[in-house]
Write an enzyme that holds these catalytic residues in place. Structure first.
Site, PDB file in Angstrom:
ATOM      1  N   HIS A 304       0.813  -1.290   0.035  1.00  0.00           N
ATOM      2  CA  HIS A 304      -0.012  -0.045   0.128  1.00  0.00           C
ATOM      3  C   HIS A 304       0.944   1.380  -0.039  1.00  0.00           C
ATOM      4  O   HIS A 304       0.606   2.327  -0.689  1.00  0.00           O
ATOM      5  CB  HIS A 304      -1.057   0.198   1.201  1.00  0.00           C
ATOM      6  CG  HIS A 304      -1.596   1.349   1.610  1.00  0.00           C
ATOM      7  ND1 HIS A 304      -3.014   1.368   1.180  1.00  0.00           N
ATOM      8  CD2 HIS A 304      -1.262   2.409   1.881  1.00  0.00           C
ATOM      9  CE1 HIS A 304      -3.548   2.696   1.466  1.00  0.00           C
ATOM     10  NE2 HIS A 304      -2.259   3.161   1.882  1.00  0.00           N
ATOM     11  N   GLU A 305       1.891   1.453   0.811  1.00  0.00           N
ATOM     12  CA  GLU A 305       2.733   2.377   1.162  1.00  0.00           C
ATOM     13  C   GLU A 305       3.708   2.488  -0.418  1.00  0.00           C
ATOM     14  O   GLU A 305       3.980   3.632  -0.735  1.00  0.00           O
ATOM     15  CB  GLU A 305       3.568   2.384   2.154  1.00  0.00           C
ATOM     16  CG  GLU A 305       2.608   2.274   3.620  1.00  0.00           C
ATOM     17  CD  GLU A 305       1.857   3.448   3.528  1.00  0.00           C
ATOM     18  OE1 GLU A 305       2.342   4.629   3.210  1.00  0.00           O
ATOM     19  OE2 GLU A 305       0.931   3.279   4.314  1.00  0.00           O
ATOM     20  N   HIS A 308       1.665   4.468  -2.806  1.00  0.00           N
ATOM     21  CA  HIS A 308       2.003   6.043  -2.430  1.00  0.00           C
ATOM     22  C   HIS A 308       3.339   6.392  -3.165  1.00  0.00           C
ATOM     23  O   HIS A 308       3.446   7.566  -3.996  1.00  0.00           O
ATOM     24  CB  HIS A 308       1.966   6.176  -1.046  1.00  0.00           C
ATOM     25  CG  HIS A 308       0.481   6.258  -0.507  1.00  0.00           C
ATOM     26  ND1 HIS A 308      -0.517   7.212  -0.775  1.00  0.00           N
ATOM     27  CD2 HIS A 308       0.197   5.537   0.347  1.00  0.00           C
ATOM     28  CE1 HIS A 308      -1.636   6.901  -0.157  1.00  0.00           C
ATOM     29  NE2 HIS A 308      -1.288   5.897   0.561  1.00  0.00           N
ATOM     30  N   GLU A 384      -5.954   7.229  -0.890  1.00  0.00           N
ATOM     31  CA  GLU A 384      -5.672   6.067  -0.407  1.00  0.00           C
ATOM     32  C   GLU A 384      -6.535   4.894  -0.770  1.00  0.00           C
ATOM     33  O   GLU A 384      -5.687   3.748  -0.726  1.00  0.00           O
ATOM     34  CB  GLU A 384      -6.338   6.135   0.988  1.00  0.00           C
ATOM     35  CG  GLU A 384      -5.880   7.357   1.985  1.00  0.00           C
ATOM     36  CD  GLU A 384      -4.433   7.001   2.238  1.00  0.00           C
ATOM     37  OE1 GLU A 384      -4.067   5.670   2.472  1.00  0.00           O
ATOM     38  OE2 GLU A 384      -3.377   7.864   2.397  1.00  0.00           O
TER      39      GLU A 384
END
Length: 460
Positions: A304-305, A308, A384
């Protein structure tokens, strides 16, 4: 500090005129305690001394298709979340009220008089006036933050003692004052030079300062509050797994760009985030995340990070924030002239170049930040969600039963962080920087383009 990107914007804007930014470390917002705390993006707590709730099950034990809590834990989650919602709105109301009273009672004018009596030099006056105004505001606001910390302790979301907490608050104050004095000096110098175009000319140095803050924060500011070390030092196996993950994504991240933060000394939350730009860009994983999740779940969180990181959300946030800052400065320019024309005499202000007019700018900024919250948080929720999609795609085929791994990671996160199982729609719209955790969990199971013969969105 990935969570700090917003804090930076505040430190900049608020310090443009206001120290509200310093509140970033303790402002009670639901998005900062439940969803913003998601290791899938920004959050809060899981101490090394805390064990998983007894109701938690591993992915192998059952399918996690819905976010569920035990009766006792659900009652705590609802109570804790509702308290956060209330304190969020209360903090904005009280912040505006304090600023209004400081102007109405003539405190801002008195602070100006004290500064002008201290010296004829503008820079000395700023060194007197800004601390008087900022410290007054933050001391008045301190009880709200202290009450939020007491709630976090009561609900076992924090394990940080009051001495350590107050020391962090003090360090935040010092940083806020330092940035505030510099920004205010620049702001008023530009005002004096160009009374009608200061909002535009000030934007240029303000953006440069914001950029510098984003770059230096991981290197200089974050280490003042937490300890960081290379993840490879104690978790070489996890680093190897992350390297495999990033190579699969086609964007290898050097091991020296992945750091471990010792969060367990202060909090019971789990989290990971991406921060910095250029040479300071990095992925940070809290030690609590490693302690409280399985290796596969940790990889999803990192995925997930990584989303980003790969999708350029920090860069996009900076560019969007810079554009928003320009609009905000124009609003402050127009609002300041309107307020001075209407109440300037009552507040004993003699013009926009009066140091005391800074309190008017802060009041206007308080209103602007509150009204713009749904837009800012809506944009954040989009990022997100995109990072969730990326995380699901990047671990596919690398992790057995990847959808269940991701869903169970959300379940663990919710249990530990007391995420609200059913936040009111208005609260989600106004406050949540992340999609509600229950929705994210369901999406983790529902997203499956591979079985439909469709192409994944990001990781081909």
């Amino acid at each position: 500090m990935r969570r700090r990107l917003s804090r930076f914007a505040l430190i900049l804007c608020a310090s443009l005129c206001f120290v509200a930014a310093s509140r970033g470390s303790s402002v009670p917002t639901p998005s900062a305690h439940a969803e913003t705390q998601a290791a899938l993006k920004s959050p809060q707590q899981t101490g090394s001394s805390q064990s998983l709730p007894s109701g938690s099950k591993t992915p192998e034990q059952t399918r996690t298709e819905q976010y569920t809590l035990s009766h006792e834990r659900q009652a705590k989650a609802v109570a804790y979340s509702r308290a956060g919602y209330t304190l969020y709105f209360l903090s904005y109301f009280l912040g505006g009220l304090f600023l209004f009273l400081i102007l109405r009672l003539g405190w801002a004018a008195k602070f100006r008089d004290i500064a002008e009596r201290a010296s004829d030099k503008k820079w000395i006056q700023a060194f007197v006036f800004v601390p008087l105004l900022f410290v007054t505001l933050d001391v008045l606001d301190l009880p709200v933050h202290a009450y939020w910390h007491s709630l976090s302790l009561h609900y076992e979301q924090s394990i940080q003692g009051w001495g350590s907490w107050f020391w962090d608050w003090t360090k935040g104050e010092c940083l806020s004052l330092a940035f505030g004095i510099v920004l205010v000096l620049i702001l008023f110098a530009v005002m004096r030079r160009s009374p009608r175009r200061w909002w535009l000319y000030f934007w240029f140095p303000a953006v440069l300062i914001l950029l510098a803050l984003i770059v230096i924060t991981p290197l200089v500011i974050d280490p003042l509050f937490n300890k960081f070390e290379p993840l490879s030092k104690d978790h070489p196996d996890l680093v190897a797994a992350i390297e495999k993950l990033t190579k699969h994504a086609g964007v290898p991240i050097p091991p020296d760009r992945v750091f471990l933060m010792a969060a367990s000394k202060k909090t019971n939350a789990i989290n990971a985030y991406v921060t910095g730009l250029g040479a300071s860009k990095r992925v940070v994983i809290w030690d609590t995340t490693i302690q409280k999740t399985s290796n596969d779940e940790c990889l999803f969180i990192v995925g997930h990070e990584l989303g980003h990181y790969v999708l350029g959300h920090v860069r996009q946030g900076f560019l969007t924030g810079a554009a928003g800052l320009l609009l905000a400065l124009y609003f402050l320019f127009r609002g300041l002239h309107w307020a001075l024309h209407r109440w300037g005499k009552d507040w004993k202000l003699y013009g926009q170049e009066d140091w005391a007019s800074l309190a008017v700018l802060l009041l206007l900024l308080q209103v602007l930040l509150f009204v713009s919250s749904p837009i800012i948080n809506g944009y954040s929720r989009m990022q997100e969600h995109a990072a969730d999609v990326y995380g699901l795609e990047v671990i596919h085929r690398l992790v057995p039963n990847s959808a269940e791994v991701a869903a169970h990671a959300f379940q663990v996160l919710g249990e530990l962080d007391l995420a609200d199982p059913n936040p009111p729609p208005l609260i989600t719209f106004w406050l949540y920087s992340h999609p509600p955790l229950a929705d994210r969990l369901v999406f983790a199971h529902a997203y499956d383009p591979w079985s439909k013969g469709e192409s994944p969105k990001y990781v081909k």
